[in-house]
Design a protein around this motif. Sequence first.
Motif, PDB file in Angstrom:
ATOM      1  N   ALA A  67      54.102 -95.123 -22.552  1.00 46.15           N
ATOM      2  CA  ALA A  67      55.360 -94.777 -23.207  1.00 46.15           C
ATOM      3  C   ALA A  67      55.849 -93.400 -22.769  1.00 46.15           C
ATOM      4  O   ALA A  67      57.058 -93.189 -22.584  1.00 46.15           O
ATOM      5  CB  ALA A  67      55.177 -94.809 -24.725  1.00 46.15           C
ATOM      6  N   ARG A 126      57.375 -93.563 -19.250  1.00 40.68           N
ATOM      7  CA  ARG A 126      58.451 -94.531 -19.050  1.00 40.68           C
ATOM      8  C   ARG A 126      59.749 -93.888 -18.555  1.00 40.68           C
ATOM      9  O   ARG A 126      60.416 -94.456 -17.667  1.00 40.68           O
ATOM     10  CB  ARG A 126      58.699 -95.316 -20.338  1.00 40.68           C
ATOM     11  N   GLU A 140      61.474 -95.295 -15.173  1.00 40.29           N
ATOM     12  CA  GLU A 140      62.831 -95.834 -15.172  1.00 40.29           C
ATOM     13  C   GLU A 140      63.747 -95.035 -14.255  1.00 40.29           C
ATOM     14  O   GLU A 140      64.617 -95.610 -13.579  1.00 40.29           O
ATOM     15  CB  GLU A 140      63.377 -95.857 -16.590  1.00 40.29           C
TER      16      GLU A 140
END
Length: 263
Positions: free
Chosen positions: A38, A41, A45
């Motif tokens: 997390a 991320r 991205e």
Amino acid sequence: MPLRAHIRELRNRVLLATLGLLAGAVVGWAFYPQIFAALQRPVVELASRRTEVIALNFGGVATPLDMQIKVALFAGVILSSPWWIYQLWAFVTPGLTRRERWTTIGFLAAGVPLFLAGAGVAWMVLPMAVGLLAGFTPQDAVNMIDAQVYLGFIMRMVLAFGLAFLLPVVMVGLNLAGLVRGSTWLGGWRWAVLLTFVFAAIATPTADAISLFALALPMVALYFGAVGVCALHDRRADRRALLDEDTGAASDPADRSAAAEPA
């Protein structure tokens, strides 16, 4: 309470808060893969949308272990927030009356969601901050972000936002303890607004106005909300003190006349 007792109480509260943090860190250690996924991320991205190479870099042999320990402690701070926020309040309550100590439930009911809300705002701002800062990478260059620097960047943002949102709870706590009146908080509102925007500018590492206002405006609103709560408490306290004075003054003549009657 004597100074030595205050120091002893502070030591005990810090110890209990630390034990709670370590318990949360154990949970963070167990769920490290999910937590780390997390955390990285935003970088993953961002790398998928750009042509240059952008990735986290573990620059040493012991860096992965050090990273896991720090992530576990970071998760421990978030997970144990109800416990250490309670310890903060419990350190203040010895200066309160028995009736005011019932506000512990209200303190926790407000403090924990506010801390988590501040951390949530930081988490929403984080992808934008990472994208803005990494956007300065030249077209054909490689941006290998140091993993520990990246984690420190996230921790500062999340904890700064979370602690900033606890400001109104601390204000109300000091007011309930009789240390600061609501009129004092209201009288310093100009300095409070100025310092809020300065803090927001320092806590948000990006130069965009959206991140700054995302932190500053809720803090200003919470500040004035806390001022209103303090003012209501002061009004009730003043009314209660005036009633006690009137009751005492009314009972004095009767006491004197009773004392003057012959036995």
